[in-house]
Design a protein around this motif. Sequence first.
Motif: not given
Length: 886
Positions: A324-329, A357-362, A380-382, A393-395
């Motif tokens: 998870h977290g494509g840009a930021i994990h 979390g395609g964009g950001l995962f916290v 993000s895929l389901e 959560g694509g974003g």
Amino acid sequence: MKRRLKLATIVAGALAALAVPAAGVGALIPVTVTITQVDNKTAGDFPTGEPDFFTRINIDNGSWFQSGSIFDSPNITPGWSHTVNVSTTRNLGRTPVRFEILDFNGSVFGPDLVDVDATEYEDLCPGGLFNSFGCAILTINRPQFDDRGIDITLDVRTGSVTPVFASGDVSTLTGCTEGNEGEAARVCYAITLGAPQPEELRVTKTADTNDGICSAADCSLREALDVAESGDVVVLRDLGQPYRLTYRDWDGLPPPDPSSEPGHLKITEAVEIRGPATGATIEQTRGDTRVFDIYSGASLKASNLTLTGGHAGETSTAVSSHIHGGAIHAHGDVTLENVTITGNFADASTSAAVGGGGGLFVAGGVTARLTNVTVAGNDSLELQGADGPVPGGGGIAGAGTVVATNTLIANNTGASGAGANCRQPLTSAGGNVQFPRAGCGSGIPVAASSPIATFPALGIFEPLPGSAAVDAGLNAPCPARDQIDGPRPLDGNGDGNALCDAGAVEYDPTGLGVIHQPLDSSTGQRGPVTVTFANVLTAGTTALATSALGPAPPTGFLAGVPALFYDVSTSAIFSGDVGVCVDYTGRAFANESALDLFHWDGTSWQTITTSLDTGANRACGTTSSLSPFALFENAPPTVTVVSPADGAHHPVSTTVALTATFSDPGPADTHTCTVDWDDGGAAAVGTVTPAAGGGRCESARTLSAAGVYTVRVTVLDGDGGAGVASILVVVFDRDAGYVTAGGSIHSPAGAYRPGPALAGRGDFGFTARYVANAGAPAGKAEFQFKAARLNFHSAAYRWLVLSGAKAQLRGTGTVNGSGSYGFLLTVTDGQRPGGGGVDAVRLKIWRAADGTVVYDNVLAPSATDDLDHAQPQPLADGSVVVHPGR
């Protein structure tokens, strides 16, 4: 554990000299050198008495510290101390240190360097990879060999000391050392290293390399983060292209992933990344690899960035198997301001706990604070939950806390339901907008239509005209500038109330006096053209294309360097005039005051200039339509002084006649000329005689005082172009007196051109006077610079000029007994009125054959050959005496 100093390319012998670092890299270490005790051994005063000690200390090749003197004392406890902050990243943390004791003995020869090391003979500065650090100090203003001061190389990472001369210099941080030849003494010292301080690491290139070193000349983003310690700031520059993550290991092969050397950027400390004011893009190009992986206990603060291209496969090195977290994990805290996250992706996962979390995962227990951030166009895929598919959560996704202010979250994908933008609700601090659904929390307004275009323009999303993002934010907090250096807040909806927009970029509004500074399609950043519409009726996008190609300039005009053309277009509907201003910073013109702004009307260039501010590098004009614009300068006349010859000398009270010719490419130009004779009087208006393609300028003046005059001829054409030429005219007075001088100077590094590193004492002496029935002055001049083995003797004098406290002598001579050289000697008698109390000398020597300068002890760029602007150097000892005449 952070990887330290990857030295695969350093030779084995050098590796053996390295100790394991005791402190981390990426910090500033305060280094203090203290002289705690000086005991007299054989040092004495001049001519008798106890010595007068003082010290000089140099750390990290910086400015010398010089203490005051303690007089007439054989044993002193001075506590002299000097501190410098030393970088642990530059030169592998190794820095040169030199300290020395001097006896201010009062002799005419200056202070004596007291021997404080144990060497019994002079050592030549050694070579090699590391001990040359000490030599860098040893050879500043000194010979290449010296065994009297203490020269060491200090490693601030380990606290280890390496002597430059093993036979005499010290190898400990604290101790005493004693000299044994000539004037010698015992000195005790202490070198201390303070607590590490945060360092600002400046990235110098977009190439994604990593040798484990971030130097001032060569530092990638990855290298800066690899050496950064907690509290350090990584500063990105606007280098005209994205920071693309293409990382390959030192052997040229892709590093294994996951591993300790991933393709993503690891955040293992509390660091900050500052993008430039105009924004920067960090783009991941490696498949199945995210942009940032933030470790537990670390944190990232980032501003003025676009993060794109991240792909969260099984690539985490912070926590293995997390998809998870494509840009930021983020397993550590995150603070973002003026950041766009777009075009990132998170894979499907068989476990809902480790995906999304395609964009950001916290992660749980972590806090992310977003201010004026745009999260758009991520995917993000389901995920596969226990009871079926779960929105990814694509974003934004994750169990941590996300506090959002003035943030725009739109058009992310990852499920057919509300979880497309966010998998969990955010904590809204106000000013946020989401689209198309309320998955990011019911407290965040949902826009009725997309507030941004589907695809970002050059890495940023500008709010669409009239969208819900315009004027949706809070003014506290609201950064004063947006991600691409646009001003905030603006009145985007025309209601007279300027509010911050939601998202990383502020919208340029419609209405009266609308100002657009369009993005330059060639750089992706705000361009140098500002367009002011009198009235915008329907909002649109204004575009700029900067090119080196365009219609040829009008006859008699030049395009500048580099030649640039600005093609401006807009989709907005407007009425009234359009003001166009061009910032030409970074371009060179021969005469800025002759610049005009031109507009191409489809068939020819038309002048539209309304104002020109050469201080701000800004030219403005008014037009009724948009198309190519360009800055052209009127081609100035080219001026050549025909007579007298440059450097010609004349007896005092001679009337000097000047003739200059000029040419001009402007066929219709008219011309005037003036001559500034540099004698304190008003410039003379010359007589112009026109000719085909140019003409001639003539003037004459009687010069009644001895001196060296810089005579300047200026020819103006009717379009404001100015051509300038100047010569030196020498006026001498046989009865003005004579000059005697002798002593020494400190010859600085750079004075001796064949060996610019050489510096040290230079000795000189000369006499010059006019004698009866002789056309040229008589006398003798000599200069010796032992460090360069330079011995200059005069052969003949050409002329001598005395003017108050100043004098100048020109002639010819030899170097080391051979060759033909010209010389110019300029002196000041500090004891005469106007002399300033300091005797000074400047010697310039050049090869007669081609004019190549061999030696000049004055390096100031503003210094000239003019007697009044030569800027001679104060003497180290000796004197200059200008003897007045009758």
